[in-house]
Write a protein that holds these residues in place. Structure first.
Motif, PDB file in Angstrom:
ATOM      1  N   GLN A 215      62.158  -3.848  32.212  1.00  0.00           N
ATOM      2  CA  GLN A 215      62.136  -3.925  33.376  1.00  0.00           C
ATOM      3  C   GLN A 215      60.530  -3.323  35.035  1.00  0.00           C
ATOM      4  N   ALA A 216      60.344  -2.812  33.396  1.00  0.00           N
ATOM      5  CA  ALA A 216      58.834  -2.442  34.636  1.00  0.00           C
ATOM      6  C   ALA A 216      58.224  -3.533  34.447  1.00  0.00           C
ATOM      7  N   ILE A 217      58.626  -4.057  33.125  1.00  0.00           N
ATOM      8  CA  ILE A 217      57.070  -5.363  33.198  1.00  0.00           C
ATOM      9  C   ILE A 217      57.137  -6.643  34.679  1.00  0.00           C
ATOM     10  N   ALA A 218      59.066  -6.742  34.875  1.00  0.00           N
ATOM     11  CA  ALA A 218      59.014  -7.864  35.399  1.00  0.00           C
ATOM     12  C   ALA A 218      59.215  -7.015  36.567  1.00  0.00           C
ATOM     13  N   GLU A 219      58.941  -6.208  37.079  1.00  0.00           N
ATOM     14  CA  GLU A 219      58.562  -5.533  37.986  1.00  0.00           C
ATOM     15  C   GLU A 219      56.810  -5.295  38.193  1.00  0.00           C
ATOM     16  N   MET A 220      56.062  -4.726  37.536  1.00  0.00           N
ATOM     17  CA  MET A 220      54.833  -5.568  37.617  1.00  0.00           C
ATOM     18  C   MET A 220      53.934  -7.187  37.840  1.00  0.00           C
ATOM     19  N   LEU A 221      54.964  -7.758  37.034  1.00  0.00           N
ATOM     20  CA  LEU A 221      54.227  -9.507  37.314  1.00  0.00           C
ATOM     21  C   LEU A 221      55.049 -10.159  38.953  1.00  0.00           C
ATOM     22  N   ARG A 222      56.125  -9.129  39.451  1.00  0.00           N
ATOM     23  CA  ARG A 222      56.440 -10.208  40.497  1.00  0.00           C
ATOM     24  C   ARG A 222      56.488 -11.538  40.060  1.00  0.00           C
ATOM     25  N   LEU A 223      57.283 -11.517  38.658  1.00  0.00           N
ATOM     26  CA  LEU A 223      57.974 -12.846  38.471  1.00  0.00           C
ATOM     27  C   LEU A 223      57.848 -13.834  39.162  1.00  0.00           C
ATOM     28  N   GLY A 224      58.486 -13.627  40.416  1.00  0.00           N
ATOM     29  CA  GLY A 224      59.064 -14.906  41.591  1.00  0.00           C
ATOM     30  C   GLY A 224      58.116 -15.549  41.516  1.00  0.00           C
ATOM     31  N   ASP A 225      56.495 -14.588  42.233  1.00  0.00           N
ATOM     32  CA  ASP A 225      55.597 -15.484  42.885  1.00  0.00           C
ATOM     33  C   ASP A 225      54.654 -15.998  41.646  1.00  0.00           C
ATOM     34  N   TRP A 226      54.972 -15.863  39.993  1.00  0.00           N
ATOM     35  CA  TRP A 226      54.146 -16.702  39.082  1.00  0.00           C
ATOM     36  C   TRP A 226      53.274 -18.019  39.426  1.00  0.00           C
ATOM     37  N   HIS A 227      53.102 -18.833  39.146  1.00  0.00           N
ATOM     38  CA  HIS A 227      53.190 -19.941  39.142  1.00  0.00           C
ATOM     39  C   HIS A 227      53.316 -20.547  37.749  1.00  0.00           C
TER      40      HIS A 227
END
Length: 233
Positions: A215-227
């Motif tokens: 969960q922490a990494i998912a939030e850190m990466l803001r995965l929805g903003d990744w290309h």
């Protein structure tokens, strides 16, 4: 730079190990209700940190000094001892630990310092010399901080997120849950190579480490903003 979590520390001796079990003898007695509360607070899962008393290795020392040389050149200090002092001071302050020496520190301290230096270089876009990249290639921190700062774990160009396991047709990569999946940061060229030669051959070739998304990494990466590369399946 280095994220920390509140932890309860219980020291003990490792008595026996098998493929599925560890037997640990606490160095101070624990009451049954303490163990029950510990398991309850941890949701049934307890994290163990194994202290390694071994000293820094030649390879670790080589990695540290290679990155410190690159940082020294980037800052324009041209004073390696000053650069080393500054980075060690920042590292010790961030973790709240005592001063240490790269000649005889513990292997775990050296590992954490290497992770810190990799993160510092990626955060500040400090270029690595070829011999530095050769020395640290395959370090987990290259993948972790590569994800955080969107730099390829192999060449440090701008990175896409690459899934180690197949995502599958019909899944929306921008809205799907990534929790539990393994990912790595790859530039477009290396991402295409991954698909061309296959994931097993690719990871063996570059020794790149996947990062398990919590969960922490998912939030850190803001995965929805990744290309995410459109040809990833």
């Amino acid at each position: 730079m280095l994220e920390q979590r509140q932890q309860a520390h219980i020291f003990g001796r490792l008595i026996k190990t098998t493929n599925k079990q560890l037997t640990i003898e606490p160095m101070s007695p624990l009451e049954p209700h303490e163990l029950r509360q510990l398991g309850k607070d941890a949701g049934g899962a307890v994290e163990f940190i194994v202290h390694d008393p071994r000293k820094i290795t030649v390879e670790q020392r080589r990695k540290c000094y290679a990155m410190l040389r690159d940082i020294d050149a980037w800052t324009g200090n041209f004073n390696p001892e000053l650069t080393k002092y500054d980075r060690k001071a920042d590292f010790c302050g961030s973790l709240g630990i005592e001063w240490f020496s790269l000649s005889n520190c513990e292997i775990e301290t050296a590992r954490l310092f290497i992770d810190y230096l990799i993160g510092f270089c990626l955060q500040n876009d400090i270029p690595f010399a070829t011999r530095t990249m050769d020395a640290i290639q395959g370090d987990y921190a290259l993948s972790y901080y590569g994800l955080k700062y969107r730099q390829c774990a192999i060449c440090r160009q701008h990175a896409d997120i690459a899934h180690i396991q197949s995502v599958g047709m019909g899944n929306n990569r921008r809205t799907m849950s990534h929790i539990g999946r393994y990912v790595m940061p790859l530039c477009r060229g290396h991402h295409m190579e991954q698909h061309r030669i296959g994931i097993e051959t690719f990871m063996k070739k570059y020794q790149v480490k996947g990062v398990r998304v919590d969960q922490a990494i998912a939030e850190m990466l803001r995965l929805g903003d990744w290309h995410v590369s459109g040809d990833e399946q």
